[in-house]
Design an enzyme around this catalytic site. Structure first.
Site, mmCIF file in Angstrom:
data_model
loop_
_atom_site.group_PDB
_atom_site.id
_atom_site.type_symbol
_atom_site.label_atom_id
_atom_site.label_comp_id
_atom_site.label_asym_id
_atom_site.label_seq_id
_atom_site.Cartn_x
_atom_site.Cartn_y
_atom_site.Cartn_z
ATOM 1 N N LYS B 63 0.826 -1.212 0.000
ATOM 2 C CA LYS B 63 0.000 0.000 0.000
ATOM 3 C C LYS B 63 0.857 1.257 0.000
ATOM 4 O O LYS B 63 0.622 2.180 -0.753
ATOM 5 C CB LYS B 63 -0.925 0.059 1.224
ATOM 6 C CG LYS B 63 -1.735 -1.165 1.532
ATOM 7 C CD LYS B 63 -2.460 -1.737 0.360
ATOM 8 C CE LYS B 63 -3.319 -0.728 -0.380
ATOM 9 N NZ LYS B 63 -3.873 -1.319 -1.612
ATOM 10 N N ASN B 241 -2.413 6.648 -2.385
ATOM 11 C CA ASN B 241 -2.727 5.981 -3.653
ATOM 12 C C ASN B 241 -1.686 4.934 -3.998
ATOM 13 O O ASN B 241 -0.506 5.070 -3.684
ATOM 14 C CB ASN B 241 -2.864 6.999 -4.786
ATOM 15 C CG ASN B 241 -1.570 7.656 -5.149
ATOM 16 O OD1 ASN B 241 -0.783 7.095 -5.893
ATOM 17 N ND2 ASN B 241 -1.314 8.831 -4.619
ATOM 18 N N CYS B 242 -2.174 3.887 -4.646
ATOM 19 C CA CYS B 242 -1.295 2.777 -4.963
ATOM 20 C C CYS B 242 -1.795 1.979 -6.159
ATOM 21 O O CYS B 242 -1.213 0.973 -6.514
ATOM 22 C CB CYS B 242 -1.171 1.846 -3.764
ATOM 23 S SG CYS B 242 -2.776 1.249 -3.253
ATOM 24 N N VAL B 243 -2.893 2.416 -6.774
ATOM 25 C CA VAL B 243 -3.417 1.654 -7.904
ATOM 26 C C VAL B 243 -2.478 1.817 -9.087
ATOM 27 O O VAL B 243 -2.112 2.936 -9.439
ATOM 28 C CB VAL B 243 -4.832 2.123 -8.291
ATOM 29 C CG1 VAL B 243 -5.372 1.297 -9.451
ATOM 30 C CG2 VAL B 243 -5.761 2.031 -7.106
ATOM 31 N N SER B 244 -2.115 0.715 -9.712
ATOM 32 C CA SER B 244 -1.093 0.733 -10.747
ATOM 33 C C SER B 244 0.204 1.211 -10.093
ATOM 34 O O SER B 244 0.654 2.339 -10.266
ATOM 35 C CB SER B 244 -1.518 1.661 -11.884
ATOM 36 O OG SER B 244 -0.920 1.260 -13.068
#
Lengths: 143, 426
Positions: B63, B241-244
């Site tokens: 994360k 944020n951690c998406v992609s």
């Protein structure tokens, strides 16, 4: 704002929201983007970015895109360019097929819901309409 | 604003009866960390683990990654507005446990998180295979909503980093580095013959797992503004944020932003590092227009000669990147943009989702669609269950011999758009 979406969570959350008209279509992501382009051709202007979020187009099924509620006087060429580029990007990613398991559909819907909610918050902050809840209230806290 | 960073070099991490730093070894009392994290009633359990460079360990889904630091002189505390009270940071002295990191892992949604391999080919792609990592595997209370879950995990990582940072308070640094920015007019006079260069940092600001916080404020709700670059070294910007995972900036990267460090290194030599401006990447198009107008106006107001613009993410932010580049160029200011690419697995496709002719000087952080096969690891911290469904993974990418094939977009920090990784192109 007209929200064209294939995400049932967006319909559920915003179907009676005063400043928003949800136009729900049970279609694929590609088909939804093409429908958005049809609206742009019919002189609606894009209000949100069609490639919102970092979940790649071949990793999700859901998308919600904001357009002006009513057609405008002229075709918006910037909107047309943006949706054309976005369709091209979606199709490019579609070449690499990824399996999207049913157990993740709810999560994908949730992420798409928060993305369009952030735009609806911006809309509500900029143009408060009678009966519109204050900015930030469209965000979900516990779902 | 003058900030001295004192580095305490950490070469190993071990569990111990008391948390302390001794001879470059970071000893951690796991029970104290557990108790700290479990003070948050949203968290049911936490597993405290460790991963060292070279070990056969995979951490996933990652994360955030955070560097332990502590303010020892000057106003404010670490992560102001989030963990410490709001106060302007970026001056005085800060001690850093250099070589250590806190890594958080947990399943907030059932897809889309990063891989961090401590050895093998995957380790070459992530900068956090070189740090001694304290890993928190966080299990939330049943029924906790995704937003609250994300918040709890984020806060647990930051609190733990502050806890470890405190161990450095009374230590004598192994080395120090000083960074100073002057008020505007003094800065102009200091190096009048050198080009005035600014840095525009674009921050993810779109929604759940796509957010960034500045002094505790959601970056979606900021107008572009000036910051002293030393403020980020004290945790003024944190990641949500951690998406992609390949091109998102974990908090560690904000604390150690290489563009800031390199501009300081060249300040007074071949350029005058004049300003840092932060802006956002909202979904609502009117926000993009307003923010890029504001950013370019600030650049002109500051009489900048050149600007470096770094992006965070792909797709929606490509439009912000091009708007910023076009409008700043229109003010007569030279620009260099830093991005990464989604050019297809063969690298042959269009790299960005938007383009403009003003973006004629571009640095890439690599092609996120590049495919790599990662070796089997002896130990998994977190869960490999998600590897097939995280960004960059696909069905049947787990092989019988234990190897997995992914696009490098699955690897935390692999194509950093502030240049914190090793990939680029000429």
């Amino acid at each position: 704002m007209k929200v064209l979406t294939n995400n049932p969570k967006v319909l559920e959350q915003f179907h009676s929201y005063p400043a928003v008209t949800v136009d729900y279509r049970a279609v694929s992501l590609h088909e939804l983007m093409v429908l958005v382009r049809d609206f742009v051709h019919a002189r609606h202007r894009l209000l949100t970015h069609p490639l919102s979020g970092s979940v790649k187009p071949n990793e999700t099924l859901y998308k919600s895109i904001g357009l002006t509620e009513q057609p405008e006087d002229q075709l918006c060429l910037e909107s047309l360019n943006l949706i054309e580029q976005s369709i091209s990007t979606v199709d490019r990613f579609a070449r690499i097929r990824k399996d999207i398991k049913e157990e993740h559909h709810q999560d994908l819907q949730l992420v798409d819901l928060t993305l369009i909610s952030s735009a609806i918050d911006s809309l509500a902050a900029a143009k408060p309409l009678p009966g519109t809840p204050p900015s930030g209230s469209s965000r979900l806290s516990s779902t | 604003m003058r900030l001295e960073l004192g580095y305490i070099h950490i070469t190993d991490i071990r569990f111990g009866d008391a948390s302390k730093v001794e001879d470059g070894v970071l000893y951690v009392n796991a029970e104290e960390v557990e108790a700290l994290v479990l003070r948050d009633e949203r968290i049911t359990s936490v597993k405290v683990d460790m991963a060292r460079p070279g070990e056969s360990v995979r951490i996933t889904p990652v994360k955030d990654v955070i560097e332990p630091r502590v303010k020892v002189e000057g106003p404010g505390g670490m992560f102001p507005g989030v963990i410490s009270p709001v106060d302007t940071v970026g001056s005085g002295k800060t001690h850093v446990l250099k070589g250590a990191a806190v890594v958080t892992t947990g399943t907030i949604v059932g897809f889309q998180e990063g891989i961090l391999d401590m050895s093998g080919v995957g380790a070459d792609y992530t900068p956090f295979s070189k740090t001694n990592n304290l890993v928190l595997v966080i299990i939330p209370r049943k029924g906790l909503g995704s937003h609250e879950h994300e918040h709890a995990v984020r806060e647990a990582g930051l609190k733990t980093a502050v806890y470890l940072g405190e161990l450095a308070r009374e230590l004598t640094p192994d080395s120090t580095e000083v960074f100073e920015t002057l008020p505007l007019t003094e800065g102009v006079k200091q190096f009048p013959d050198l080009p005035r260069v600014g840095y525009v940092q674009m921050l993810q600001s779109q929604g759940l797992l796509h957010d960034t916080y500045v002094y505790g404020v959601d970056a979606k709700r900021i107008l572009p503004t000036l910051m002293s670059p030393t403020e980020v070294m004290d945790g003024a910007i944190i990641s949500g944020n951690c998406v992609s995972a390949c091109d998102k900036n974990p908090t560690y990267v904000h604390q150690n932003n290489p563009i800031v460090h390199d501009l300081f290194a060249r300040h007074g030599k071949d350029l005058n590092f004049a300003a840092m401006i932060i802006t956002n990447e909202n979904v609502y198009l009117a926000d993009k227009i307003r923010s890029s107008d504001w950013t370019s106006n600030l650049c002109a107001f500051l009489s900048l000669d050149g600007v470096i613009i770094s992006e965070e993410g792909f797709g929606n932010p490509d439009t912000d990147l091009m708007m910023n580049c076009r409008k700043i160029t229109d003010k007569g200011i030279k620009t260099v943009v830093i991005t990464d690419e989604y050019a297809g697995q063969d690298g042959a496709s269009q790299s960005l989702a938007d383009a403009h002719e003003s973006a004629d000087a571009l640095v890439t952080g690599g092609n996120a669609n590049q495919v790599v096969t990662l070796p089997r690891m002896d130990k998994i911290i977190g869960s490999e269950e998600y590897v097939g469904i995280i960004a960059g993974g696909w069905d049947q990418n787990k092989h019988e011999d234990g190897t997995i094939t992914v696009e490098i977009q699955a690897i935390t920090g692999a194509t950093s758009e502030v240049g914190f990784a090793h990939l680029s192109a000429r």
